[in-house]
Design a protein around this motif. Sequence first.
Motif, PDB file in Angstrom:
ATOM      1  N   UNK A 134      16.695  -1.235  23.447  1.00  0.00           N
ATOM      2  CA  UNK A 134      16.999  -2.603  23.015  1.00  0.00           C
ATOM      3  C   UNK A 134      17.714  -3.450  24.064  1.00  0.00           C
ATOM      4  N   UNK A 135      18.556  -2.823  24.894  1.00  0.00           N
ATOM      5  CA  UNK A 135      19.301  -3.620  25.873  1.00  0.00           C
ATOM      6  C   UNK A 135      18.411  -4.149  26.974  1.00  0.00           C
ATOM      7  N   UNK A 136      17.250  -3.519  27.138  1.00  0.00           N
ATOM      8  CA  UNK A 136      16.352  -3.956  28.200  1.00  0.00           C
ATOM      9  C   UNK A 136      15.188  -4.734  27.593  1.00  0.00           C
ATOM     10  N   UNK A 137      15.430  -5.329  26.451  1.00  0.00           N
ATOM     11  CA  UNK A 137      14.375  -6.044  25.738  1.00  0.00           C
ATOM     12  C   UNK A 137      14.867  -7.437  25.332  1.00  0.00           C
ATOM     13  N   UNK A 138      13.986  -8.414  25.480  1.00  0.00           N
ATOM     14  CA  UNK A 138      14.334  -9.776  25.051  1.00  0.00           C
ATOM     15  C   UNK A 138      13.099 -10.394  24.399  1.00  0.00           C
ATOM     16  N   UNK A 139      13.314 -11.447  23.643  1.00  0.00           N
ATOM     17  CA  UNK A 139      12.184 -12.103  22.973  1.00  0.00           C
ATOM     18  C   UNK A 139      12.161 -13.573  23.358  1.00  0.00           C
ATOM     19  N   UNK A 140      11.002 -14.058  23.778  1.00  0.00           N
ATOM     20  CA  UNK A 140      10.860 -15.503  24.018  1.00  0.00           C
ATOM     21  C   UNK A 140       9.676 -16.034  23.207  1.00  0.00           C
ATOM     22  N   UNK A 141       9.834 -17.238  22.718  1.00  0.00           N
ATOM     23  CA  UNK A 141       8.747 -17.868  21.947  1.00  0.00           C
ATOM     24  C   UNK A 141       7.838 -18.602  22.937  1.00  0.00           C
ATOM     25  N   UNK A 142       6.552 -18.291  22.904  1.00  0.00           N
ATOM     26  CA  UNK A 142       5.608 -18.984  23.790  1.00  0.00           C
ATOM     27  C   UNK A 142       5.082 -20.247  23.102  1.00  0.00           C
ATOM     28  N   UNK A 143       4.916 -20.175  21.799  1.00  0.00           N
ATOM     29  CA  UNK A 143       4.430 -21.340  21.058  1.00  0.00           C
ATOM     30  C   UNK A 143       4.921 -21.250  19.621  1.00  0.00           C
ATOM     31  N   UNK A 144       5.364 -22.402  19.077  1.00  0.00           N
ATOM     32  CA  UNK A 144       5.837 -22.411  17.682  1.00  0.00           C
ATOM     33  C   UNK A 144       5.344 -23.727  17.098  1.00  0.00           C
ATOM     34  N   UNK A 145       4.367 -23.667  16.239  1.00  0.00           N
ATOM     35  CA  UNK A 145       3.913 -24.934  15.659  1.00  0.00           C
ATOM     36  C   UNK A 145       3.748 -24.817  14.143  1.00  0.00           C
ATOM     37  N   UNK A 146       4.027 -25.933  13.497  1.00  0.00           N
ATOM     38  CA  UNK A 146       3.857 -25.989  12.046  1.00  0.00           C
ATOM     39  C   UNK A 146       2.628 -26.833  11.776  1.00  0.00           C
ATOM     40  N   UNK A 147       1.711 -26.286  10.986  1.00  0.00           N
ATOM     41  CA  UNK A 147       0.453 -27.001  10.752  1.00  0.00           C
ATOM     42  C   UNK A 147       0.050 -26.900   9.294  1.00  0.00           C
ATOM     43  N   UNK A 148      -0.762 -27.842   8.895  1.00  0.00           N
ATOM     44  CA  UNK A 148      -1.356 -27.817   7.566  1.00  0.00           C
ATOM     45  C   UNK A 148      -2.775 -27.270   7.752  1.00  0.00           C
ATOM     46  N   UNK A 149      -3.052 -26.051   7.272  1.00  0.00           N
ATOM     47  CA  UNK A 149      -4.398 -25.499   7.504  1.00  0.00           C
ATOM     48  C   UNK A 149      -5.458 -26.332   6.793  1.00  0.00           C
ATOM     49  N   UNK A 150      -6.674 -26.353   7.372  1.00  0.00           N
ATOM     50  CA  UNK A 150      -7.744 -27.181   6.786  1.00  0.00           C
ATOM     51  C   UNK A 150      -8.165 -26.638   5.429  1.00  0.00           C
ATOM     52  N   UNK A 151      -8.327 -25.268   5.383  1.00  0.00           N
ATOM     53  CA  UNK A 151      -8.814 -24.651   4.134  1.00  0.00           C
ATOM     54  C   UNK A 151      -7.654 -24.352   3.203  1.00  0.00           C
ATOM     55  N   UNK A 182       3.661  -7.753  24.293  1.00  0.00           N
ATOM     56  CA  UNK A 182       4.733  -7.112  25.072  1.00  0.00           C
ATOM     57  C   UNK A 182       4.435  -7.354  26.540  1.00  0.00           C
ATOM     58  N   UNK A 183       5.417  -7.922  27.249  1.00  0.00           N
ATOM     59  CA  UNK A 183       5.219  -8.231  28.675  1.00  0.00           C
ATOM     60  C   UNK A 183       6.208  -7.450  29.515  1.00  0.00           C
ATOM     61  N   UNK A 184       5.730  -6.851  30.592  1.00  0.00           N
ATOM     62  CA  UNK A 184       6.657  -6.200  31.517  1.00  0.00           C
ATOM     63  C   UNK A 184       7.177  -7.267  32.476  1.00  0.00           C
ATOM     64  N   UNK A 185       8.455  -7.468  32.435  1.00  0.00           N
ATOM     65  CA  UNK A 185       9.085  -8.480  33.285  1.00  0.00           C
ATOM     66  C   UNK A 185      10.251  -7.789  34.001  1.00  0.00           C
ATOM     67  N   UNK A 186       9.958  -7.131  35.158  1.00  0.00           N
ATOM     68  CA  UNK A 186      10.976  -6.286  35.790  1.00  0.00           C
ATOM     69  C   UNK A 186      12.281  -7.037  36.033  1.00  0.00           C
ATOM     70  N   UNK A 187      13.383  -6.383  35.626  1.00  0.00           N
ATOM     71  CA  UNK A 187      14.735  -6.936  35.826  1.00  0.00           C
ATOM     72  C   UNK A 187      14.885  -8.359  35.265  1.00  0.00           C
ATOM     73  N   UNK A 188      14.281  -8.623  34.110  1.00  0.00           N
ATOM     74  CA  UNK A 188      14.395  -9.956  33.518  1.00  0.00           C
ATOM     75  C   UNK A 188      15.855 -10.334  33.318  1.00  0.00           C
ATOM     76  N   UNK A 189      16.734  -9.325  33.093  1.00  0.00           N
ATOM     77  CA  UNK A 189      18.150  -9.597  32.795  1.00  0.00           C
ATOM     78  C   UNK A 189      18.942 -10.015  34.033  1.00  0.00           C
ATOM     79  N   UNK A 190      18.243 -10.042  35.203  1.00  0.00           N
ATOM     80  CA  UNK A 190      18.905 -10.554  36.416  1.00  0.00           C
ATOM     81  C   UNK A 190      18.251 -11.854  36.855  1.00  0.00           C
ATOM     82  N   UNK A 191      17.240 -12.289  36.111  1.00  0.00           N
ATOM     83  CA  UNK A 191      16.451 -13.454  36.521  1.00  0.00           C
ATOM     84  C   UNK A 191      17.036 -14.722  35.882  1.00  0.00           C
ATOM     85  N   UNK A 192      17.535 -15.605  36.743  1.00  0.00           N
ATOM     86  CA  UNK A 192      18.204 -16.814  36.261  1.00  0.00           C
ATOM     87  C   UNK A 192      17.316 -17.636  35.324  1.00  0.00           C
TER      88      UNK A 192
END
Length: 332
Positions: free
Chosen positions: A218-235, A297-307
């Motif tokens: 868990x300490x070497x894991x983070x979550x980022x949102x790539x897209x978040x949209x609210x929509x009214x589905x057609x059907x 799931x994305x491998x992002x080496x040393x993300x916790x040191x990346x500004x």
Amino acid sequence: MLLLDQHPHNRAIMASVLGVPNAGKSSLINLLIGTDLSVVTNKPQTTRNKFHCVFTIDRTEIVLVDTPGIHHSNQEINKRYNAEAKDSTEGVDLNLFLIDLSREMIPQFMALKDNLPQNLKETWVLFTKSDLVENAEQLPLAEVVEKARGIFPMITKHFVISVKEESNIHLLQGALVDQSTPGPHMYPGGEVSNKNQRFFATEYIREQAFLLLKEELPYELAVVIDEYKEMRPKKQKSNESEDGVESFIQASILVNRQSQRAIVVGASGAMIKEIGTKARQKIERMTGSPVHLNLHVKVSPKWFKNNFVLEELGLNRAPTSSRVWKKKEATL
Ligand SMILES: Nc1nc2c(ncn2[C@@H]2O[C@H](COP(=O)(O)OP(=O)(O)OP(=O)(O)O)[C@@H](O)[C@H]2O)c(=O)[nH]1
Ligand SMILES: [Mg+2]
């Protein structure tokens, strides 16, 4: 103007909730606000950002600031967590120090001393997890408070509480109301936080990853949102929310190494599926409408040191941060 719009008898108080990792800060806040807003796990360093959690008692608005656990570390990311906690003390009326009774107490005060400003506002000590120690009421806590006052002279009160058994919580609530002052509410519209649903969606995905994954991952894991949209589905669908809005969320779980990716994905994708299903259910309880959650799931080496990643996670550079850009040595 805010004041003119509000009831003349409104009262308010803002308190920062501080303590070492795993002391029980988020658990106490959730109990007081009456909902599972903040993420709680049995792993230290669950909370990573400071944020407001709001509730009212009669005409009194109480804003509690949840904070990351304060601890000694030279790692860049931990310095930023500590800075979040330190920043949370600015502009508040009160600080609440949570001291875990099941652990040595003075080292917890020392960790706070080394990472908080000297000129704190009034501070109360909440000795917590009293259910884990025998005869908590008979512990020499007055002596401990006296010692702590040598470090923090602004300590005025202490309480002995248990979130698990909900003991003495009413005393704390009453004291917060008594300490509040007449004034306008910061969140008159009934908001429960200064963070938006997008923020809590990342929290709830990370919560499931923390709960379902073992050991250090868990300490070497983070979550980022790539897209978040609210929509009214057609059907029209049978499980559609009343106003017909559905949320579509695309999120990435960042890990440090390829081997961690395999663990988070799990055999035939079973682990990522379970994280996704449980997180989606909690996000749906928050939004009150259907959610479509797509996790990668994305491998992002040393993300916790990346500004750049740290800033995306809401962790700005701390005054004690190491320099991010180093001038290249002149080569002859
Ligand atoms: N027995 C007992 N356990 C508690 C109590 N309060 C919290 N816990 C447990 O302590 C663990 C940590 O709780 P959190 O609320 O996440 O602690 P925290 O201080 O917010 O931790 P960080 O966000 O990591 O700094 C969880 O397993 C809680 O269930 C309590 O009063 N009694
Ligand atoms: Mg927490």
